[in-house]
Design a protein around this motif. Sequence first.
Motif: not given
Length: 99
Positions: A65, A69, A73
Motif C-alpha cells: 500500500e 501510494k 505520488d
Amino acid sequence: MTNISPTAAASLGRIEPGSPVSVEAREAPEAPARRGADRPADRVEVSDMARLLAKLNQMPDIRTELVDKARADITAGRYETDEKIELAIDALFDELDSI
C-alpha cells in the motif's frame, strides 16, 4: 562420495530382539568412531549467494500500500516536495558526519 552400497527395498525392515544380525550391521555404528582420528572433521561451506538468500528471507514483507501510494505520488508529481528533499539532505549530512 560414501562407501555405503545401496540396499534393496526388501532388506529394509524392523529387527526384532533376539534375531540374528549380520556382522556388517553390528560394525556400522562403530565405524565412524574408529575413522574419526584418520579423517578430517566434516565442514560446511556457505556460498555468498546462500548468505544473500538468507538475508532476503529475514527481510520484512513489502508494504504494497505504501509502494502504490509512492508510485501514484511520483506519477502525479507530488512525491518530490521541498520538505522531503530537505529531510533527505539532512539525513545524508548526518550519515556523512558519522563516518
